[in-house]
Design a protein around this motif. Structure first.
Motif, short mmCIF file in Angstrom:
data_model
loop_
_atom_site.label_atom_id
_atom_site.label_comp_id
_atom_site.label_asym_id
_atom_site.label_seq_id
_atom_site.Cartn_x
_atom_site.Cartn_y
_atom_site.Cartn_z
N TRP A 179 0.85 -1.20 0.00
CA TRP A 179 0.00 0.00 0.00
C TRP A 179 0.88 1.24 0.00
CZ3 TRP A 179 0.12 -3.17 4.42
CH2 TRP A 179 0.73 -2.62 5.56
N ARG A 180 0.29 2.34 -0.48
CA ARG A 180 0.91 3.68 -0.45
C ARG A 180 -0.19 4.66 -0.08
NH1 ARG A 180 2.61 4.47 -6.39
NH2 ARG A 180 0.71 3.26 -6.66
N THR A 181 0.07 5.52 0.90
CA THR A 181 -0.99 6.37 1.44
C THR A 181 -0.90 7.80 0.92
OG1 THR A 181 -0.87 5.05 3.47
CG2 THR A 181 -2.14 7.10 3.55
N PHE A 182 -2.01 8.29 0.39
CA PHE A 182 -2.12 9.67 -0.08
C PHE A 182 -3.44 10.25 0.41
CE2 PHE A 182 0.64 7.56 -3.08
CZ PHE A 182 1.63 8.49 -3.36
N LEU A 183 -3.47 11.55 0.54
CA LEU A 183 -4.71 12.22 0.88
C LEU A 183 -5.73 11.98 -0.23
CD1 LEU A 183 -5.97 14.08 3.06
CD2 LEU A 183 -5.29 16.03 1.63
N GLU A 184 -6.97 11.84 0.16
CA GLU A 184 -8.04 11.57 -0.81
C GLU A 184 -7.99 12.55 -1.99
OE1 GLU A 184 -12.70 10.34 -0.38
OE2 GLU A 184 -11.99 12.07 0.78
N SER A 185 -8.16 12.02 -3.18
CA SER A 185 -8.18 12.77 -4.45
C SER A 185 -6.78 13.15 -4.95
CB SER A 185 -9.05 14.04 -4.36
OG SER A 185 -10.38 13.69 -4.02
N THR A 186 -5.73 12.61 -4.34
CA THR A 186 -4.36 12.92 -4.75
C THR A 186 -3.81 11.81 -5.65
OG1 THR A 186 -3.91 14.11 -2.70
CG2 THR A 186 -2.00 13.34 -3.96
N TYR A 187 -3.31 12.22 -6.82
CA TYR A 187 -2.61 11.30 -7.71
C TYR A 187 -1.13 11.70 -7.75
CZ TYR A 187 -7.20 9.82 -9.46
OH TYR A 187 -8.48 9.33 -9.56
N PRO A 188 -0.22 10.77 -7.47
CA PRO A 188 1.20 11.12 -7.46
C PRO A 188 1.72 11.43 -8.85
CG PRO A 188 0.91 8.74 -7.21
CD PRO A 188 -0.45 9.34 -7.15
N ASN A 189 2.59 12.43 -8.95
CA ASN A 189 3.16 12.81 -10.25
C ASN A 189 4.29 11.91 -10.69
OD1 ASN A 189 1.44 15.09 -10.54
ND2 ASN A 189 2.78 16.31 -9.21
N ASN A 190 5.01 11.35 -9.74
CA ASN A 190 6.24 10.63 -10.07
C ASN A 190 6.17 9.15 -9.75
OD1 ASN A 190 6.07 11.12 -7.36
ND2 ASN A 190 8.22 11.67 -7.07
N TRP A 191 4.98 8.63 -9.46
CA TRP A 191 4.81 7.21 -9.18
C TRP A 191 3.69 6.65 -10.04
CZ3 TRP A 191 5.14 7.77 -3.18
CH2 TRP A 191 6.46 7.53 -2.77
N GLU A 192 3.90 5.44 -10.48
CA GLU A 192 2.89 4.77 -11.30
C GLU A 192 1.70 4.37 -10.44
OE1 GLU A 192 2.81 1.00 -14.49
OE2 GLU A 192 4.61 1.45 -13.31
N TYR A 193 0.51 4.47 -11.01
CA TYR A 193 -0.69 4.02 -10.32
C TYR A 193 -1.67 3.49 -11.34
CZ TYR A 193 -2.52 8.61 -11.71
OH TYR A 193 -2.90 9.72 -12.43
N GLY A 194 -2.67 2.76 -10.90
CA GLY A 194 -3.65 2.15 -11.78
C GLY A 194 -4.10 0.82 -11.22
N ASN A 195 -5.06 0.21 -11.87
CA ASN A 195 -5.62 -1.03 -11.35
C ASN A 195 -4.67 -2.22 -11.48
OD1 ASN A 195 -8.04 0.19 -10.59
ND2 ASN A 195 -8.92 -0.06 -12.64
N HIS A 196 -3.55 -2.04 -12.20
CA HIS A 196 -2.56 -3.12 -12.29
C HIS A 196 -1.58 -3.08 -11.12
CE1 HIS A 196 -0.66 0.45 -13.86
NE2 HIS A 196 0.51 -0.14 -13.89
N ILE A 197 -1.67 -2.04 -10.29
CA ILE A 197 -0.81 -1.90 -9.12
C ILE A 197 -1.53 -2.48 -7.90
CG2 ILE A 197 0.38 -0.29 -7.60
CD1 ILE A 197 1.59 -0.42 -10.39
N SER A 198 -0.80 -3.27 -7.13
CA SER A 198 -1.39 -3.92 -5.97
C SER A 198 -1.60 -2.92 -4.83
CB SER A 198 -0.48 -5.05 -5.48
OG SER A 198 -1.03 -5.69 -4.35
N SER A 199 -2.73 -3.06 -4.15
CA SER A 199 -3.02 -2.21 -2.99
C SER A 199 -4.05 -2.90 -2.11
CB SER A 199 -3.54 -0.84 -3.43
OG SER A 199 -3.80 -0.02 -2.30
N ILE A 200 -3.71 -3.03 -0.83
CA ILE A 200 -4.66 -3.60 0.12
C ILE A 200 -4.91 -2.59 1.22
CG2 ILE A 200 -2.90 -4.73 1.58
CD1 ILE A 200 -4.93 -7.13 1.74
N ASN A 201 -6.13 -2.52 1.69
CA ASN A 201 -6.50 -1.58 2.75
C ASN A 201 -5.88 -2.06 4.07
OD1 ASN A 201 -7.98 -0.24 4.88
ND2 ASN A 201 -9.57 0.25 3.39
N PRO A 202 -4.96 -1.29 4.67
CA PRO A 202 -4.28 -1.75 5.88
C PRO A 202 -5.08 -1.58 7.17
CG PRO A 202 -3.43 0.38 5.21
CD PRO A 202 -4.44 -0.01 4.17
N ILE A 203 -6.37 -1.30 7.03
CA ILE A 203 -7.27 -1.28 8.19
C ILE A 203 -8.29 -2.40 8.07
CG2 ILE A 203 -9.04 0.03 9.43
CD1 ILE A 203 -7.54 2.58 8.72
N SER A 204 -8.94 -2.53 6.91
CA SER A 204 -9.93 -3.59 6.71
C SER A 204 -9.33 -4.85 6.10
CB SER A 204 -11.05 -3.09 5.80
OG SER A 204 -10.56 -2.85 4.49
#
Length: 349
Positions: free
Chosen positions: A232-257
């Motif tokens: 996981w990588r944490t960003f404030l809601e509605s923030t897309y990083p400029n220098n990091w790849e993101y998308g549905n091909h990137i793994s992310s799990i909610n570290p609370i639920s």
């Protein structure tokens, strides 16, 4: 006022006051010359204790734990922890071995990140000649520095497997640059060894964009999954990083639920944030959800959290969910133990 906010935000995400002042007094600098191969043309000897930031068989894990955390029953699993970048102000492309014991940033990473696992498993964290932060932007010198750093991690892991792990199950945990090395270690070394792969029950690949199919190890998708990786990588809601790849091909799990869906976690499930001076606080404060390979943090009502002067919570990827990570690890290991017991019962028949 600006310095106060920066100071407050840094202390909020894992530094005590003295160490924070020390870090703030340093300025980032870029190496002035090209990478010099002959300067680091030697292997580190990981039989020497000074090449380890932490070894559970020599160091006291309780030194890493926050205050008022009760002693856990060790579940006899080893954790190979790879620390993040702490090299920002050097004229060299890689850290020097002489800096190992004086690097306060490494100690901070142990106290704020590796401590999640302390007492539950046995932590083994190697020193390595990490690459300079500017290696991420200089693709020529940076790649050479990256290779040198990774080779140290690989040698440390080989020693760990041969001399320490004793054919036990193990976990890999990392953050930031450490995650880059952990990914390579898994894809190029562990995945190619069937016996070794069967002993790797969990990988915490935190703080970087990790593709779902980066190796033969799949992403975890639930709270009790094993033989998979969490990221996981944490960003404030509605923030897309400029220098990091993101998308549905990137793994992310909610570290609370501990879910991969896009539903916001309930604040009641949040078990607290690791604060300065090893204190846990702000329970039931955070709500996060998955969005295109990112964890989006919903704006909190907490004044201190809202003073954080960035929408990128990279430094707090462990701190924000410290107790949630710890409790979930115990659940996963309990599941692993129960599975082992059931397998042994079946074999006895």
């Amino acid at each position: 006022m600006k310095k106060f906010i920066i100071f407050l935000s840094l202390t909020l995400f894992g530094c005590n006051i003295q160490k924070t002042i020390s870090i703030l007094s340093k300025e980032n600098s870029c190496p002035s010359s090209d990478f010099q191969e002959n300067k680091n043309d030697f292997q580190l000897d990981y039989s020497e204790l000074n090449n380890w930031a932490f070894r559970d068989d020599y160091n006291n894990y309780q030194d890493l734990l926050p205050k008022k955390i009760e002693k856990e029953e060790n579940i006899e699993i080893n954790v190979f922890f790879i620390h993040p970048t702490t090299l920002y102000d050097s004229d060299n492309w890689n850290s020097d071995t002489s800096s190992f014991n004086d690097d306060q940033g490494i100690q901070l990473s142990l106290e704020n990140q590796a401590s999640c696992f302390a007492g539950i498993g046995s932590i083994y964290a190697p020193h390595y000649r990490q690459m300079h932060i500017h290696s991420y932007t200089d693709t020529i010198n940076g790649f050479k520095a990256y290779n040198l750093a990774y080779n140290d991690v690989l040698q440390a892991f080989r020693y760990f497997i041969k001399e320490i792990n004793n054919n036990q199950y193990f976990i890999i945990a990392a953050h930031s640059q450490g995650t880059n090395h952990a990914m390579r270690l898994i894809s190029e070394y562990i995945s190619k060894d069937k016996l070794l792969s069967k002993k790797l029950i969990l990988s915490y690949l935190i703080g970087m964009n990790v593709k779902k199919d980066f190796s033969s190890v799949p992403p975890c998708s639930g709270p009790t999954d094993l033989y998979c990786f969490l990221s996981w990588r944490t960003f404030l809601e509605s923030t897309y990083p400029n220098n990091w790849e993101y998308g549905n091909h990137i793994s992310s799990i909610n570290p609370i639920s501990w879910s991969i869906d896009t539903i916001s976690s309930d604040k009641k499930l949040h078990n607290g944030i690791l604060l300065p001076n090893k204190m846990l606080s702000f329970k039931e404060t955070l709500s996060v959800y998955n969005h295109k390979g990112l964890i989006w943090l919903k704006k909190s009502n907490n004044i201190l959290l809202n003073l954080y002067p960035s929408s990128n919570y990279h430094p707090g990827d462990y701190n924000l969910y410290w107790m949630n990570i710890r409790k979930n690890l115990k659940l996963r290991l309990q599941t692993h133990h129960e599975n082992d017991v059931n397998i042994n019962k079946d074999m006895s028949w």
